[in-house]
Write a protein that holds these residues in place. Structure first.
Motif, PDB file in Angstrom:
ATOM      1  N   ILE A  40      14.349   2.268   1.724  1.00  0.00           N
ATOM      2  CA  ILE A  40      13.054   1.732   1.296  1.00  0.00           C
ATOM      3  C   ILE A  40      11.917   2.693   1.634  1.00  0.00           C
ATOM      4  O   ILE A  40      11.057   2.980   0.803  1.00  0.00           O
ATOM      5  CB  ILE A  40      12.803   0.342   1.931  1.00  0.00           C
ATOM      6  N   PHE A  41      11.926   3.231   2.854  1.00  0.00           N
ATOM      7  CA  PHE A  41      10.819   4.069   3.322  1.00  0.00           C
ATOM      8  C   PHE A  41      10.754   5.411   2.593  1.00  0.00           C
ATOM      9  O   PHE A  41       9.693   6.039   2.556  1.00  0.00           O
ATOM     10  CB  PHE A  41      10.913   4.293   4.836  1.00  0.00           C
ATOM     11  N   GLN A  42      11.837   5.831   1.971  1.00  0.00           N
ATOM     12  CA  GLN A  42      11.836   7.118   1.274  1.00  0.00           C
ATOM     13  C   GLN A  42      10.776   7.198   0.167  1.00  0.00           C
ATOM     14  O   GLN A  42      10.379   8.282  -0.242  1.00  0.00           O
ATOM     15  CB  GLN A  42      13.214   7.409   0.681  1.00  0.00           C
ATOM     16  N   PHE A  43      10.313   6.048  -0.313  1.00  0.00           N
ATOM     17  CA  PHE A  43       9.311   6.022  -1.374  1.00  0.00           C
ATOM     18  C   PHE A  43       7.886   6.016  -0.834  1.00  0.00           C
ATOM     19  O   PHE A  43       6.930   6.155  -1.606  1.00  0.00           O
ATOM     20  CB  PHE A  43       9.531   4.789  -2.269  1.00  0.00           C
ATOM     21  N   ALA A  44       7.727   5.865   0.473  1.00  0.00           N
ATOM     22  CA  ALA A  44       6.397   5.822   1.083  1.00  0.00           C
ATOM     23  C   ALA A  44       5.843   7.231   1.238  1.00  0.00           C
ATOM     24  O   ALA A  44       6.584   8.209   1.306  1.00  0.00           O
ATOM     25  CB  ALA A  44       6.464   5.141   2.444  1.00  0.00           C
ATOM     26  N   GLN A  45       4.519   7.299   1.299  1.00  0.00           N
ATOM     27  CA  GLN A  45       3.786   8.535   1.548  1.00  0.00           C
ATOM     28  C   GLN A  45       4.023   9.598   0.477  1.00  0.00           C
ATOM     29  O   GLN A  45       3.918  10.783   0.750  1.00  0.00           O
ATOM     30  CB  GLN A  45       4.110   9.071   2.952  1.00  0.00           C
ATOM     31  N   LYS A  46       4.323   9.153  -0.740  1.00  0.00           N
ATOM     32  CA  LYS A  46       4.506  10.082  -1.858  1.00  0.00           C
ATOM     33  C   LYS A  46       3.519   9.835  -2.987  1.00  0.00           C
ATOM     34  O   LYS A  46       3.283  10.692  -3.809  1.00  0.00           O
ATOM     35  CB  LYS A  46       5.937   9.997  -2.390  1.00  0.00           C
TER      36      LYS A  46
ATOM     37  N   GLY B  76       1.743  -1.019  -1.337  1.00  0.00           N
ATOM     38  CA  GLY B  76       2.558  -1.366  -0.173  1.00  0.00           C
ATOM     39  C   GLY B  76       1.727  -1.871   0.990  1.00  0.00           C
ATOM     40  O   GLY B  76       2.080  -2.859   1.647  1.00  0.00           O
ATOM     41  N   ILE B  77       0.604  -1.225   1.250  1.00  0.00           N
ATOM     42  CA  ILE B  77      -0.289  -1.646   2.325  1.00  0.00           C
ATOM     43  C   ILE B  77      -0.828  -3.049   2.043  1.00  0.00           C
ATOM     44  O   ILE B  77      -0.828  -3.916   2.925  1.00  0.00           O
ATOM     45  CB  ILE B  77      -1.442  -0.635   2.506  1.00  0.00           C
ATOM     46  N   PHE B  78      -1.277  -3.277   0.803  1.00  0.00           N
ATOM     47  CA  PHE B  78      -1.792  -4.597   0.439  1.00  0.00           C
ATOM     48  C   PHE B  78      -0.717  -5.664   0.612  1.00  0.00           C
ATOM     49  O   PHE B  78      -0.980  -6.733   1.173  1.00  0.00           O
ATOM     50  CB  PHE B  78      -2.298  -4.592  -1.007  1.00  0.00           C
TER      51      PHE B  78
ATOM     52  N   GLU C  69       3.619   8.776  11.295  1.00  0.00           N
ATOM     53  CA  GLU C  69       2.441   7.910  11.210  1.00  0.00           C
ATOM     54  C   GLU C  69       2.693   6.843  10.141  1.00  0.00           C
ATOM     55  O   GLU C  69       2.868   7.170   8.974  1.00  0.00           O
ATOM     56  CB  GLU C  69       1.211   8.743  10.836  1.00  0.00           C
ATOM     57  N   PRO C  70       2.703   5.558  10.525  1.00  0.00           N
ATOM     58  CA  PRO C  70       2.936   4.509   9.523  1.00  0.00           C
ATOM     59  C   PRO C  70       1.711   4.325   8.624  1.00  0.00           C
ATOM     60  O   PRO C  70       0.623   4.799   8.946  1.00  0.00           O
ATOM     61  CB  PRO C  70       3.184   3.264  10.378  1.00  0.00           C
TER      62      PRO C  70
ATOM     63  N   ILE D 174       9.391 -12.757   0.715  1.00  0.00           N
ATOM     64  CA  ILE D 174      10.383 -11.675   0.613  1.00  0.00           C
ATOM     65  C   ILE D 174       9.695 -10.348   0.312  1.00  0.00           C
ATOM     66  O   ILE D 174       9.995  -9.319   0.940  1.00  0.00           O
ATOM     67  CB  ILE D 174      11.449 -12.005  -0.447  1.00  0.00           C
ATOM     68  N   ILE D 175       8.746 -10.373  -0.627  1.00  0.00           N
ATOM     69  CA  ILE D 175       8.003  -9.159  -0.964  1.00  0.00           C
ATOM     70  C   ILE D 175       7.260  -8.636   0.267  1.00  0.00           C
ATOM     71  O   ILE D 175       7.249  -7.427   0.536  1.00  0.00           O
ATOM     72  CB  ILE D 175       7.025  -9.428  -2.130  1.00  0.00           C
ATOM     73  N   SER D 176       6.672  -9.532   1.030  1.00  0.00           N
ATOM     74  CA  SER D 176       5.969  -9.139   2.248  1.00  0.00           C
ATOM     75  C   SER D 176       6.915  -8.451   3.234  1.00  0.00           C
ATOM     76  O   SER D 176       6.563  -7.435   3.828  1.00  0.00           O
ATOM     77  CB  SER D 176       5.332 -10.369   2.904  1.00  0.00           C
ATOM     78  N   GLY D 177       8.104  -9.009   3.399  1.00  0.00           N
ATOM     79  CA  GLY D 177       9.075  -8.412   4.314  1.00  0.00           C
ATOM     80  C   GLY D 177       9.492  -7.016   3.895  1.00  0.00           C
ATOM     81  O   GLY D 177       9.545  -6.092   4.719  1.00  0.00           O
ATOM     82  N   VAL D 178       9.762  -6.831   2.621  1.00  0.00           N
ATOM     83  CA  VAL D 178      10.137  -5.497   2.119  1.00  0.00           C
ATOM     84  C   VAL D 178       8.968  -4.531   2.289  1.00  0.00           C
ATOM     85  O   VAL D 178       9.164  -3.376   2.674  1.00  0.00           O
ATOM     86  CB  VAL D 178      10.591  -5.582   0.637  1.00  0.00           C
ATOM     87  N   ALA D 179       7.751  -5.012   2.047  1.00  0.00           N
ATOM     88  CA  ALA D 179       6.571  -4.157   2.203  1.00  0.00           C
ATOM     89  C   ALA D 179       6.381  -3.730   3.655  1.00  0.00           C
ATOM     90  O   ALA D 179       5.958  -2.604   3.921  1.00  0.00           O
ATOM     91  CB  ALA D 179       5.323  -4.888   1.696  1.00  0.00           C
ATOM     92  N   ARG D 180       6.697  -4.599   4.605  1.00  0.00           N
ATOM     93  CA  ARG D 180       6.567  -4.243   6.025  1.00  0.00           C
ATOM     94  C   ARG D 180       7.542  -3.110   6.390  1.00  0.00           C
ATOM     95  O   ARG D 180       7.257  -2.285   7.249  1.00  0.00           O
ATOM     96  CB  ARG D 180       6.814  -5.451   6.928  1.00  0.00           C
ATOM     97  N   ILE D 181       8.685  -3.091   5.731  1.00  0.00           N
ATOM     98  CA  ILE D 181       9.629  -1.982   5.917  1.00  0.00           C
ATOM     99  C   ILE D 181       9.058  -0.731   5.250  1.00  0.00           C
ATOM    100  O   ILE D 181       9.057   0.358   5.835  1.00  0.00           O
ATOM    101  CB  ILE D 181      11.015  -2.331   5.339  1.00  0.00           C
ATOM    102  N   PHE D 182       8.577  -0.873   4.026  1.00  0.00           N
ATOM    103  CA  PHE D 182       8.034   0.241   3.248  1.00  0.00           C
ATOM    104  C   PHE D 182       6.930   0.974   4.002  1.00  0.00           C
ATOM    105  O   PHE D 182       6.870   2.206   3.987  1.00  0.00           O
ATOM    106  CB  PHE D 182       7.506  -0.269   1.900  1.00  0.00           C
ATOM    107  N   VAL D 183       6.034   0.240   4.658  1.00  0.00           N
ATOM    108  CA  VAL D 183       4.907   0.893   5.345  1.00  0.00           C
ATOM    109  C   VAL D 183       5.308   1.472   6.696  1.00  0.00           C
ATOM    110  O   VAL D 183       4.505   2.122   7.358  1.00  0.00           O
ATOM    111  CB  VAL D 183       3.690  -0.053   5.493  1.00  0.00           C
TER     112      VAL D 183
END
Length: 183
Positions: A12-18, A26-28, A92-93, A133-142
Motif C-alpha cells: 500500500i505504502f509504495q504508492f505514497a509520496q509519488k 490519502g491525507i484527507f 517522514e509520514p 475501511i477506506i479510512s483504515g487503508v488510508a492510515r496505512i497509505f500515509v
C-alpha cells in the motif's frame, strides 16, 4: 514485525509520496473520515423520529466509542508498545502521529461508530463501514499504521459496539418495543 505486516504495508505504502494529488487524497481520507463519520452519525441521530430514539442512539454510539477508544485501546497501548511504520523504517509520514501503533485508535473509533449505525440501519451502516475501511487503508497509505494495527482496531471497535449493544438490550426493548432493531 511479522512479514505479513511488512509485505502488506509495502504493497500500500509504495504508492505514497509519488503524487501530490494521491498524497492529498490519502491525507484527507486518513484524517478526515473520522470527522465525516461523526458528522454523518449526528445527522443520522437527528433524522430519527423521536427524541427518545435520538438520545438512546447517541448514547449507544458514545458508549461504544468511549469503551473502544478510551478503555480498550489505552489499556492495550499501556502494556504493548509497537513502533509505527515510519519509526521502524525511518521515513517522514504524510501526517503526524504519536504514541504506539497497535491498535489503531482511529480504526477502533470509526468501526465502533459504523457497527452501531449498522445495528440501527443496514443501509446507512453499509456506507459507514465502507468509509471505515477506506479510512483504515488510508492510515496505512500515509505511513502511520501497519495492517495489523488496523485489523486490531476493526476487531476492538466492532467488539465494543457489540458489547455495548448487548448490554443495552433491555433498555432498547423498552424504548422500541414494536420496532425491529436487532437485539
Amino acid at each position: 514485525m511479522s512479514s505479513f505486516d511488512e509485505r502488506f504495508f509495502q504493497a500500500i505504502f509504495q504508492f505514497a509520496q509519488k503524487s501530490f494529488f494521491l498524497d492529498t487524497v490519502g491525507i484527507f481520507l486518513a484524517d478526515g473520515i473520522l470527522y465525516i463519520l461523526i458528522a454523518l452519525a449526528i445527522i443520522f441521530v437527528l433524522l430519527q423520529k423521536t427524541w427518545r430514539t435520538r438520545i438512546f442512539l447517541l448514547l449507544e454510539i458514545t458508549l461504544a466509542c468511549l469503551f473502544a477508544r478510551g478503555v480498550i485501546v489505552e489499556f492495550i497501548k499501556f502494556f504493548y508498545h509497537k513502533l509505527r511504520p515510519f519509526e521502524f523504517y525511518g521515513f517522514e509520514p504524510l501526517i503526524s502521529a504519536s504514541g504506539h501503533a497497535f491498535p489503531s485508535g482511529h480504526a477502533t473509533t470509526v468501526f465502533a461508530i459504523a457497527i452501531v449505525i449498522f445495528f440501527f440501519n443496514r443501509s446507512w451502516g453499509g456506507w459507514f463501514l465502507t468509509l471505515a475501511i477506506i479510512s483504515g487503508v488510508a492510515r496505512i497509505f500515509v505511513g502511520v499504521h501497519w495492517p495489523l494495527d488496523i485489523l486490531g482496531g476493526v476487531i476492538f471497535g466492532t467488539g465494543a459496539a457489540f458489547l455495548v449493544h448487548f448490554l443495552l438490550k433491555d433498555q432498547r426493548a423498552r424504548i422500541w418495543p414494536s420496532q425491529n432493531i436487532r437485539r
